[in-house]
Design a protein around this motif. Structure first.
Motif, mmCIF file in Angstrom:
data_model
loop_
_atom_site.group_PDB
_atom_site.id
_atom_site.type_symbol
_atom_site.label_atom_id
_atom_site.label_comp_id
_atom_site.label_asym_id
_atom_site.label_seq_id
_atom_site.Cartn_x
_atom_site.Cartn_y
_atom_site.Cartn_z
ATOM 1 N N ALA A 1 11.019 9.137 -5.773
ATOM 2 C CA ALA A 1 11.289 8.971 -7.203
ATOM 3 C C ALA A 1 11.858 10.249 -7.792
ATOM 4 N N PHE A 2 12.608 10.075 -8.873
ATOM 5 C CA PHE A 2 13.024 11.176 -9.728
ATOM 6 C C PHE A 2 12.482 10.885 -11.122
ATOM 7 N N HIS A 3 11.996 11.906 -11.811
ATOM 8 C CA HIS A 3 11.497 11.743 -13.178
ATOM 9 C C HIS A 3 12.189 12.763 -14.077
ATOM 10 N N SER A 4 12.683 12.284 -15.220
ATOM 11 C CA SER A 4 13.373 13.157 -16.156
ATOM 12 C C SER A 4 12.628 13.213 -17.481
ATOM 13 N N ALA A 5 13.210 13.899 -18.457
ATOM 14 C CA ALA A 5 12.537 14.166 -19.733
ATOM 15 C C ALA A 5 12.004 12.897 -20.376
ATOM 16 N N GLY A 6 10.735 12.950 -20.792
ATOM 17 C CA GLY A 6 10.101 11.824 -21.448
ATOM 18 C C GLY A 6 9.351 10.903 -20.517
ATOM 19 N N GLU A 7 9.345 11.193 -19.226
ATOM 20 C CA GLU A 7 8.675 10.328 -18.261
ATOM 21 C C GLU A 7 7.380 10.967 -17.760
ATOM 22 N N VAL A 8 6.412 10.113 -17.419
ATOM 23 C CA VAL A 8 5.099 10.550 -16.957
ATOM 24 C C VAL A 8 4.970 10.237 -15.473
ATOM 25 N N PHE A 9 4.388 11.161 -14.720
ATOM 26 C CA PHE A 9 4.178 10.938 -13.295
ATOM 27 C C PHE A 9 2.796 11.448 -12.908
ATOM 28 N N GLY B 1 -5.844 13.444 -10.603
ATOM 29 C CA GLY B 1 -6.650 13.450 -11.819
ATOM 30 C C GLY B 1 -5.786 13.411 -13.048
ATOM 31 N N PRO B 2 -5.268 14.580 -13.485
ATOM 32 C CA PRO B 2 -4.437 14.578 -14.689
ATOM 33 C C PRO B 2 -3.086 13.929 -14.436
ATOM 34 N N LEU B 3 -2.450 13.517 -15.513
ATOM 35 C CA LEU B 3 -1.071 13.045 -15.459
ATOM 36 C C LEU B 3 -0.160 14.181 -15.902
ATOM 37 N N TYR B 4 1.139 14.004 -15.685
ATOM 38 C CA TYR B 4 2.110 15.048 -15.986
ATOM 39 C C TYR B 4 3.270 14.445 -16.771
ATOM 40 N N GLY C 1 10.188 21.731 -17.338
ATOM 41 C CA GLY C 1 9.055 22.025 -18.200
ATOM 42 C C GLY C 1 8.072 20.872 -18.144
ATOM 43 N N ILE C 2 6.839 21.139 -17.763
ATOM 44 C CA ILE C 2 5.846 20.092 -17.512
ATOM 45 C C ILE C 2 4.597 20.329 -18.353
ATOM 46 N N ARG C 3 4.094 19.259 -18.952
ATOM 47 C CA ARG C 3 2.806 19.298 -19.636
ATOM 48 C C ARG C 3 1.772 18.548 -18.791
ATOM 49 N N VAL C 4 0.609 19.122 -18.620
ATOM 50 C CA VAL C 4 -0.516 18.403 -18.034
ATOM 51 C C VAL C 4 -1.181 17.609 -19.158
ATOM 52 N N LEU C 5 -1.499 16.331 -18.892
ATOM 53 C CA LEU C 5 -2.126 15.452 -19.882
ATOM 54 C C LEU C 5 -3.543 15.120 -19.424
ATOM 55 N N ARG C 6 -4.505 15.403 -20.282
ATOM 56 C CA ARG C 6 -5.907 15.059 -20.007
ATOM 57 C C ARG C 6 -6.461 14.281 -21.191
ATOM 58 N N PRO C 7 -7.401 13.357 -20.949
ATOM 59 C CA PRO C 7 -7.953 12.566 -22.055
ATOM 60 C C PRO C 7 -8.618 13.454 -23.100
ATOM 61 N N MET D 1 -4.494 11.672 -25.641
ATOM 62 C CA MET D 1 -4.548 12.691 -24.605
ATOM 63 C C MET D 1 -4.451 14.076 -25.239
ATOM 64 N N GLN D 2 -4.814 15.078 -24.482
ATOM 65 C CA GLN D 2 -4.671 16.465 -24.897
ATOM 66 C C GLN D 2 -3.539 17.102 -24.083
ATOM 67 N N PRO D 3 -2.319 17.143 -24.651
ATOM 68 C CA PRO D 3 -1.218 17.758 -23.893
ATOM 69 C C PRO D 3 -1.398 19.266 -23.817
ATOM 70 N N ALA D 4 -1.315 19.802 -22.632
ATOM 71 C CA ALA D 4 -1.381 21.254 -22.459
ATOM 72 C C ALA D 4 -0.054 21.866 -22.880
ATOM 73 N N ALA D 5 -0.017 23.182 -22.924
ATOM 74 C CA ALA D 5 1.247 23.868 -23.170
ATOM 75 C C ALA D 5 2.227 23.542 -22.047
ATOM 76 N N VAL D 6 3.503 23.672 -22.347
ATOM 77 C CA VAL D 6 4.531 23.409 -21.338
ATOM 78 C C VAL D 6 4.528 24.540 -20.319
ATOM 79 N N THR D 7 4.441 24.179 -19.052
ATOM 80 C CA THR D 7 4.555 25.151 -17.963
ATOM 81 C C THR D 7 5.921 24.999 -17.320
#
Length: 214
Positions: A73-81, A48-51, A100-106, A26-32
């Protein structure tokens, strides 16, 4: 606001290996950075994208037909949603405490089918567990299971960090705000937990909590 730390595999929980495999294709975007209570995506937005949660906590919610908020659900550091079966999000995602969230795209030419499937199945299993949790007749059982689940995901058997508000926990466990506070007091009076602060719970007797949750 975007943050540009180095790309690293998030620390932490049982999904780490799946996240590592996913980041390879995947191509992780910068942290938003999303301030407390801000929306990451809305119900009805195009999927579409994952986070990936880099830090902080995210809650996944939806509104019922009668206008009640349900936290699924709750999601914490290291988890994808962000997994969706349809083309639109049927829930909305919000930052709980400043996340802090990264968008993940193939990546170009990569098909992350296997790693996405692994993480999606983990997410499905957690959802099924949550539905079983809501079917429990005892509020004490629900709370015990909730605390143990968070402890496992945070990697600390001795204490649990609760960045969410009590009403978030209430909407997640199908209780009222007052019931959440009462159950925590009951578990404290029974010597199973200690309330170090409003956001930190010490698990004094994890074995007894597991017995209660089973």
């Amino acid at each position: 606001m975007q943050i540009q730390p180095s790309f690293r595999v998030p620390r932490g929980n049982d999904a780490t290996s799946g996240v590592s495999e996913l980041l390879e294709v995947m191509q992780p975007a910068a942290v938003t950075f999303y301030p407390t209570d801000s929306t990451i995506y809305a119900q009805g937005d195009d999927a579409g994208p994952l986070y990936l949660v880099e830090f902080g906590m995210v809650r996944i919610c939806r509104m019922s037909a009668d206008g009640r908020r349900l936290v699924s659900a709750f999601h914490s550091a290291g988890e994808v949603f962000g997994f969706e079966a349809a083309s639109q999000h049927d829930s909305f995602a919000e930052s709980v405490d400043g996340a802090g969230i990264r968008v993940l795209r193939p990546s170009c030419g990569e098909q992350p089918t296997g790693s996405v499937l692994k993480l999606a199945l983990k997410s499905l299993a957690r959802t099924q567990h949550h539905l079983m949790l809501l079917g429990r007749c005892s509020a004490n059982e629900r709370m015990a299971a909730f605390l143990l689940d968070l402890a496992d995901r945070q990697g600390d058997e001795a204490s649990v960090y609760l960045p969410m508000q009590r009403y978030d926990i209430a909407d997640y466990l199908g209780m009222t705000f007052e019931t959440v506070s009462r159950v925590l007091r009951v578990l404290k009076d029974q010597g199973l937990i200690r309330l170090r602060s409003i956001s930190e719970v010490e698990l004094v007797d994890p074995g007894a909590l597991r017995a209660l949750a089973d």
